[in-house]
Design a protein around this motif. Sequence first.
Motif, mmCIF file in Angstrom:
data_model
loop_
_atom_site.group_PDB
_atom_site.id
_atom_site.type_symbol
_atom_site.label_atom_id
_atom_site.label_comp_id
_atom_site.label_asym_id
_atom_site.label_seq_id
_atom_site.Cartn_x
_atom_site.Cartn_y
_atom_site.Cartn_z
ATOM 1 N N THR A 9 -58.468 34.779 17.076
ATOM 2 C CA THR A 9 -58.467 34.047 15.815
ATOM 3 C C THR A 9 -59.020 32.648 16.016
ATOM 4 O O THR A 9 -59.834 32.163 15.218
ATOM 5 C CB THR A 9 -57.037 33.955 15.245
ATOM 6 N N ARG A 12 -62.652 32.536 16.015
ATOM 7 C CA ARG A 12 -63.309 32.765 14.725
ATOM 8 C C ARG A 12 -63.245 31.572 13.786
ATOM 9 O O ARG A 12 -64.128 31.386 12.940
ATOM 10 C CB ARG A 12 -62.691 34.001 14.038
ATOM 11 N N TYR A 16 -65.811 30.102 10.552
ATOM 12 C CA TYR A 16 -65.447 29.931 9.148
ATOM 13 C C TYR A 16 -65.763 28.510 8.694
ATOM 14 O O TYR A 16 -66.303 28.300 7.593
ATOM 15 C CB TYR A 16 -63.950 30.196 8.941
ATOM 16 N N ALA A 33 -61.758 34.924 0.619
ATOM 17 C CA ALA A 33 -61.780 35.496 1.966
ATOM 18 C C ALA A 33 -62.752 36.665 2.030
ATOM 19 O O ALA A 33 -63.417 36.884 3.041
ATOM 20 C CB ALA A 33 -60.371 35.948 2.365
ATOM 21 N N ALA A 37 -65.827 37.066 4.553
ATOM 22 C CA ALA A 37 -65.895 38.260 5.384
ATOM 23 C C ALA A 37 -67.243 38.968 5.246
ATOM 24 O O ALA A 37 -67.842 39.395 6.238
ATOM 25 C CB ALA A 37 -64.762 39.216 5.025
ATOM 26 N N HIS A 44 -62.118 41.607 5.470
ATOM 27 C CA HIS A 44 -61.547 40.553 4.618
ATOM 28 C C HIS A 44 -60.056 40.346 4.882
ATOM 29 O O HIS A 44 -59.537 39.237 4.736
ATOM 30 C CB HIS A 44 -61.789 40.859 3.143
ATOM 31 N N VAL A 47 -59.901 38.096 7.911
ATOM 32 C CA VAL A 47 -60.269 36.726 7.549
ATOM 33 C C VAL A 47 -59.113 36.034 6.841
ATOM 34 O O VAL A 47 -58.771 34.884 7.141
ATOM 35 C CB VAL A 47 -61.523 36.714 6.650
ATOM 36 N N ASP A 50 -56.500 35.214 9.391
ATOM 37 C CA ASP A 50 -56.922 34.087 10.230
ATOM 38 C C ASP A 50 -56.729 32.764 9.493
ATOM 39 O O ASP A 50 -56.192 31.798 10.050
ATOM 40 C CB ASP A 50 -58.402 34.233 10.605
#
Length: 212
Positions: A9, A12, A16, A33, A37, A44, A47, A50
């Motif tokens: 996470t 990532r 984002y 989200a 995604a 999604h 996301v 996260d």
Amino acid sequence: MNNRISKRTLHRLPSYLSLLEEKEKEGVEYISATTIANILGLNHVQVRKDLSCASNAGKPKIGYETKVLIHDLKTFLDYNNTKDAILIGAGALGKALLGYGGFQSYGLNIVAAFDSDSALDGTSVKDKPVYHISKLAEFTENSNVHIGIITTPASAAQEISDLLVENGVLAIWNFAPVSLSVKPGIIVQNENMATSLAVLSNRLNDALKDKE
């Protein structure tokens, strides 16, 4: 908000943030989200999970206010709290990192570099001073640096790692292609270019085979 976060996470979240900053420049005020995604090729649900680690600003059917989510991610990633770092190894890679101006956006400020080449002592790269490695102890004694970046050859990396730890460094960003041995409590983040290239080449071969 969930403060426990997996490494995957954490890897990532910067992606984002980069996407959100692009969308903000395009004038996008709200984003879902699912949209994030779809653009990044992710699930999604993942996301949304996260983002819940860093922000609770999402609203059903509305999504996230872009600027608020950017703020929350930067705060969670600690990008607003600039940390000083020193770099060891002012060769080609070291100089490239010294010359990169984008680190400030991520809360990293390389304040100086060190090298074993006496000819580099007293020079500078993009206004960053370069000193002989023998001056490292004196420098760290008079500064509040806890991050060391290693861009030396593999043969010197462990010795440099030991030297950094001896002088108060708590986190090492290692670009040398070697595993470092450090005492408990010292953080090491390895950037192995050979491994990354191997993965890239393997995926490229698969893509080329799919086209045949």
